[in-house]
Design a protein around this motif. Sequence first.
Motif, PDB file in Angstrom:
ATOM      1  N   VAL A 181       0.842  -1.201   0.000  1.00 31.03           N
ATOM      2  CA  VAL A 181       0.000   0.000   0.000  1.00 31.03           C
ATOM      3  C   VAL A 181       0.877   1.251   0.000  1.00 31.03           C
ATOM      4  O   VAL A 181       0.636   2.205  -0.756  1.00 31.03           O
ATOM      5  N   THR A 208       2.512   1.901  -3.510  1.00 37.32           N
ATOM      6  CA  THR A 208       1.628   2.450  -4.544  1.00 37.32           C
ATOM      7  C   THR A 208       1.257   3.904  -4.280  1.00 37.32           C
ATOM      8  O   THR A 208       1.155   4.697  -5.220  1.00 37.32           O
ATOM      9  N   LEU A 209       1.051   4.263  -3.032  1.00 38.33           N
ATOM     10  CA  LEU A 209       0.693   5.648  -2.727  1.00 38.33           C
ATOM     11  C   LEU A 209       1.862   6.596  -2.993  1.00 38.33           C
ATOM     12  O   LEU A 209       1.685   7.678  -3.578  1.00 38.33           O
ATOM     13  N   GLY A 244       2.337   6.813  -6.788  1.00 42.03           N
ATOM     14  CA  GLY A 244       1.316   7.653  -7.405  1.00 42.03           C
ATOM     15  C   GLY A 244       1.598   9.133  -7.209  1.00 42.03           C
ATOM     16  O   GLY A 244       1.391   9.948  -8.121  1.00 42.03           O
ATOM     17  N   LEU A 245       2.095   9.494  -6.045  1.00 39.83           N
ATOM     18  CA  LEU A 245       2.425  10.886  -5.756  1.00 39.83           C
ATOM     19  C   LEU A 245       3.504  11.400  -6.703  1.00 39.83           C
ATOM     20  O   LEU A 245       3.365  12.482  -7.305  1.00 39.83           O
ATOM     21  N   CYS A 251      -1.503   4.041  -9.975  1.00 34.68           N
ATOM     22  CA  CYS A 251      -0.747   3.611  -8.791  1.00 34.68           C
ATOM     23  C   CYS A 251      -1.602   3.695  -7.525  1.00 34.68           C
ATOM     24  O   CYS A 251      -1.673   2.747  -6.731  1.00 34.68           O
ATOM     25  N   VAL A 252      -2.255   4.838  -7.343  1.00 37.94           N
ATOM     26  CA  VAL A 252      -3.074   5.040  -6.145  1.00 37.94           C
ATOM     27  C   VAL A 252      -4.235   4.053  -6.113  1.00 37.94           C
ATOM     28  O   VAL A 252      -4.541   3.461  -5.063  1.00 37.94           O
ATOM     29  N   GLY A 266      -3.155   0.704  -4.934  1.00 35.74           N
ATOM     30  CA  GLY A 266      -2.965   0.661  -3.488  1.00 35.74           C
ATOM     31  C   GLY A 266      -4.258   0.483  -2.731  1.00 35.74           C
ATOM     32  O   GLY A 266      -4.332  -0.263  -1.747  1.00 35.74           O
ATOM     33  N   LEU A 267      -5.308   1.155  -3.182  1.00 35.97           N
ATOM     34  CA  LEU A 267      -6.610   1.020  -2.530  1.00 35.97           C
ATOM     35  C   LEU A 267      -7.162  -0.392  -2.672  1.00 35.97           C
ATOM     36  O   LEU A 267      -7.770  -0.934  -1.746  1.00 35.97           O
TER      37      LEU A 267
END
Length: 448
Positions: free
Chosen positions: A94, A97-98, A101-102, A190-191, A194-195
């Motif tokens: 998680v 991926t966060l 994504g950032l 990406c985000v 993660g979710l």
Amino acid sequence: MEAQITKSTPVEGETQARHVPHRWRNLMVLTGVSVVDNTESGLTSTIFPSIAAALKLNSGHLGLLAALGKIIAVPAGPAWTWLAGRIGRRKTLVLITLVGGLFGAAAGFSQNFTQLIIFNALMSAAMVGGVPISNAILADSFDDANRGKAVGYFYGFISLISSFVAPVIALFTGLTDGWRYGMWTIGAICVLAGLVVASLYRDPGVGAAEKQLADLSENKRNLSRVTVASVLSIMKVPSFSLMMLSRLLSGHLLISIFGIQFLVTERHFTNAVAATVLVPFGLAYFAGTVGGGWFLALLDRVIPHRGRVGYIQGAQVFFAVVAFFGTQFHHEGIGIYAIFWALMGFGQGLNPSVNRSIVAAVILPELRGQAFAIFLTIFETIGWALFSLGAGALATSLGIQTVFLWVMVILMIVNAAVLTGLYAVYPRDVARVTETLERRRQEALGQS
């Protein structure tokens, strides 16, 4: 609990190893984590021609962009794998991926090449962690007999998703600064991944797919503590050493970096038209990974151990032949190139199911995460750095076509020859792992 362990039998362990809970759901969840930074798909390179036009870049910049994204994986891959051993694989995935994504979204705001290469490298440093962790999870979710099929589905779905997402992202290139929307889309993927992990992933536990350990609780499996010394000992496994050398020679991976650039600069298609070859490439890659996984399972029954070696050699030769006819001759229309890209996708797709299975079979369960980090992020990175930087520099003077001849054709034949050494060492290394797991079982059951 102790009484239950004493009554358990190898037959029960083998049954549980073949039916690890949530294994298929986890496989599908993990595809999203690997789709952005997966070596075989690379989404950023799909829109690079438009980035190059906007920021006044060339093939040399593409090589540098791809190489730095891989070089940063050298410390990042093992570091993420180490963190997964401390805080758990789910939390680590998680976080990966966060963070990825950032930085992917930040890359879309880049005003020059320096900013782009920094944010893209940081995104790669984050997302690369999902690759070794995901492969280790698959090894813990599927027994050796079914591991090739599972890996085939995993990488097949990654490529299938990429083959449709990449052309969609390429459509943004028709807009003013459309590549920025492409980078923002990559960050959003990406985000989202993660979710999905946070909601659906369930960790199987280390060693859950080994028949000698599956019916034992994880704290009874006698897993060794992962130390620097134990990680370094991986390098002494002959089969693993050969696989690392083979990874350095895997020139077919260059197609995902320079493939679209080749069609745009040397065959004069537009970025959007050139990107359409990714659809047949992805579909054929999917067919190669899935079909290859099933064929590998058949070979294992007919020609145990050595069948895998012949299979992986054949995959290298097949790709080299197709790459020669697909890139060294001029063809009329994007349709012909789509056919060759499909064949190259199939040839490339034959590899993951067998090379990941070979690595998993010769490494103990608790060390597989670090083994995949070394195999997929360190040694692959060294090869990619040499290929990307060298190919990018040479492409500006010799042309991408000449680079493809040496890297995707000649070097692939050399790779097939190097893999011959596995015939001697691979069966011995598999036997060593099996003996160690059998001994651990006997010790856990108090029968040693």
